[in-house]
Design an enzyme around this catalytic site. Structure first.
Site, PDB file in Angstrom:
ATOM      1  N   CYS A 121      16.305   0.006   1.794  1.00  0.00           N
ATOM      2  CA  CYS A 121      16.821  -1.029   2.830  1.00  0.00           C
ATOM      3  C   CYS A 121      18.137  -0.905   2.940  1.00  0.00           C
ATOM      4  O   CYS A 121      18.853  -1.505   4.068  1.00  0.00           O
ATOM      5  CB  CYS A 121      16.013  -2.021   2.759  1.00  0.00           C
ATOM      6  SG  CYS A 121      14.318  -2.057   2.282  1.00  0.00           S
TER       7      CYS A 121
ATOM      8  N   GLY B 289       0.864  -1.376   0.052  1.00  0.00           N
ATOM      9  CA  GLY B 289       0.199   0.021  -0.022  1.00  0.00           C
ATOM     10  C   GLY B 289       0.773   1.186  -0.061  1.00  0.00           C
ATOM     11  O   GLY B 289       0.403   2.374  -0.674  1.00  0.00           O
TER      12      GLY B 289
ATOM     13  N   THR C 258      -6.810  -9.940  13.138  1.00  0.00           N
ATOM     14  CA  THR C 258      -7.828  -8.976  12.898  1.00  0.00           C
ATOM     15  C   THR C 258      -7.427  -8.055  11.813  1.00  0.00           C
ATOM     16  O   THR C 258      -6.481  -7.699  11.838  1.00  0.00           O
ATOM     17  CB  THR C 258      -8.302  -8.355  14.255  1.00  0.00           C
ATOM     18  OG1 THR C 258      -8.773  -9.231  15.219  1.00  0.00           O
ATOM     19  CG2 THR C 258      -9.386  -7.458  13.910  1.00  0.00           C
TER      20      THR C 258
HETATM   21  N1  PLP Z   1       9.573  -5.505  -2.886  1.00  0.00           N
HETATM   22  C1  PLP Z   1      10.093  -4.429  -3.391  1.00  0.00           C
HETATM   23  C2  PLP Z   1      10.289  -4.242  -5.136  1.00  0.00           C
HETATM   24  C3  PLP Z   1      10.172  -3.203  -2.884  1.00  0.00           C
HETATM   25  O1  PLP Z   1      10.536  -2.267  -3.596  1.00  0.00           O
HETATM   26  C4  PLP Z   1       9.919  -3.249  -1.596  1.00  0.00           C
HETATM   27  C5  PLP Z   1       9.850  -2.038  -0.724  1.00  0.00           C
HETATM   28  O2  PLP Z   1      10.865  -1.245  -1.008  1.00  0.00           O
HETATM   29  C6  PLP Z   1       9.294  -4.264  -0.737  1.00  0.00           C
HETATM   30  C7  PLP Z   1       9.475  -5.463  -1.480  1.00  0.00           C
HETATM   31  C8  PLP Z   1       8.894  -4.538   0.387  1.00  0.00           C
HETATM   32  O3  PLP Z   1       7.744  -3.798   1.110  1.00  0.00           O
HETATM   33  P1  PLP Z   1       7.058  -3.419   2.276  1.00  0.00           P
HETATM   34  O4  PLP Z   1       8.033  -2.300   2.486  1.00  0.00           O
HETATM   35  O5  PLP Z   1       5.733  -3.162   1.894  1.00  0.00           O
HETATM   36  O6  PLP Z   1       7.508  -4.359   3.163  1.00  0.00           O
END
Ligand code: PLP
Length: 399
Positions: free
Chosen positions: A326, A201, A238
């Site tokens: 990340c 989202g 939930t």
């Molecule tokens: N997959 C991709 C390609 C993403 O860019 C990201 C987040 O940057 C994720 C998965 C992880 O999503 P979430 O932050 O909703 O866990």
């Protein structure tokens, strides 16, 4: 300081005002539990189902094929673990070398802890998937193929339908991480071979803390989060009702905006790239020669540190990122750029600019004004010396 220029939309997006408005009643008055028998809970359940319908419409899916989750990472984990469990007599997983850690690390767990064979298919210098290697990789022992639809760092789009057809011909389950695609490119799962698709989202102007997993009708599935009977026994817990309603509203907005705004957003992105290449010597667009998301630009500025560029941009109120959100904080160059063979001196100086429907002409003007000065200033003090990487520094960082 003038208001921020936010060019980090692949990391997360602003919650759309319409989305905030839609979710607010569920944080205040409509707090019933959708599982409750009383009318108060029943109304909330009806609104959750309406949100499911809106999301299904955006994807060309049936509402029953949508499982709400907490985020893209949970969707990816659910898909991968389910496929491994459901095709338990098969012991091979195929993915790519450029997946987000939400897929990459889970596939590696299957390999490291559970003894699966794992093949990570490579990409070329433009970030395109090596389709010959892919075709050779998928075999009759493959339980799961997980290939991202578009890369979060470069925006490069993979031919997932072709990949899905190859996987299905071998009897494997095909999953795609479409976290960066949904809301940016049209998706029609009705005419597709994809078995499972993950989305998140907060990448499409809904809040953080909600995602979804599409599971094609007939695809075997076992739940990842077990507990109550929620989500038709496919995901316990939930429901985070305000977030689910928000995702439904965000899906409606994305459906309305995808055409027009992507033309405008793409034009802004192209203007940014053109301007950067014209004013900053030794710059290159990673994946620039191939099919990409309309909002994403990954630019390498040779002989400077990406983190230093980010800090100087930040001082001027401009938000971008280096690598994926990340991996920021790690001094290792991005695994995506490494897989593309981007030279060390360029990979270290790469910046991802990611735009959204809220990006303006003024945002691009401000970025184009700031960047040449920042690059010149950093090159003057670069430890690499422009065009002459110092061997010591290069050795230290390629470990
Ligand atoms: N997959 C991709 C390609 C993403 O860019 C990201 C987040 O940057 C994720 C998965 C992880 O999503 P979430 O932050 O909703 O866990």
């Amino acid at each position: 300081m003038p208001s921020a220029v936010y060019l980090d939309n692949n990391a997360t997006t602003a919650v759309a005002p319409e989305v905030l408005e839609a979710m607010m009643p569920y944080l205040k008055d409509l707090y019933g539990n959708p599982s409750s028998i009383h009318t108060f809970g029943g109304q909330v359940m009806a609104d959750v189902e309406a949100a499911r319908e809106h999301l299904a419409a955006l994807l060309g899916a049936r509402p029953g094929e949508i499982i709400f989750t907490s985020c893209g990472t949970e969707s990816d984990s659910s898909a991968i673990h389910s496929a491994a469990r459901c095709l338990a007599d098969r012991r091979h997983v195929v993915t790519t070398r450029v997946e987000h850690p939400a897929v990459r690390n889970v596939c590696r767990v299957l390999h490291d802890d559970l003894g699966y064979r794992l093949t990570e298919v490579g990409v070329d210098s433009q970030g395109r998937l090596d389709m010959d290697e892919y075709r050779d990789a998928v075999d009759d022992d493959t339980a799961l193929v997980s290939v991202m639809w578009a890369n979060n760092e470069t925006g490069v789009v993979f031919p997932v339908e072709e990949c899905a057809a190859i996987a299905k011909a071998r009897g494997a389950i095909f999953h795609t991480d479409a976290v960066q695609v949904v809301g940016k490119l049209p998706v029609n799962l009705a005419d597709s071979r994809i078995d499972m698709l993950s989305l998140s989202g907060h990448k499409l102007h809904a809040p953080k803390g909600v995602g979804a997993l599409y599971v094609r009708r007939g695809t075997p599935f076992v739940p990842f989060v077990r507990g109550g009977h929620q989500e038709s026994n496919r995901r316990g817990g939930t429901e985070a009702v305000p977030n689910l309603v928000a995702l439904g509203r965000a899906a409606q907005l994305a459906d309305q905006r995808i055409g027009d705004e992507n033309t405008r957003v793409k034009a802004l992105r192209d203007r940014l790239e053109k301007g950067l290449l014209a004013t900053c010597p030794d710059a290159r667009v990673n994946g620039g020669q191939t099919d990409r998301l309309p909002n994403t630009s990954n630019v390498s500025f040779e002989f400077v540190e990406g983190e230093a560029i980010l800090l100087l941009l930040d001082q001027q109120g401009i938000c971008a990122s280096s690598g994926s959100a990340c991996t920021t904080g790690s001094l290792e160059p991005s695994h995506v750029l490494r897989a593309m063979g981007v030279p060390f001196t360029a990979a270290h100086g790469s910046i991802r600019f990611s735009l959204s429907v809220y990006t303006t002409d003024q945002d691009i003007d401000r970025t184009l004004k700031a960047m040449p000065e920042i690059i010149t200033r950093l090159r003057e003090i670069s430890p690499f010396g422009r065009g002459k990487p110092k061997t010591g520094a290069a050795k230290r960082s390629t470990k």
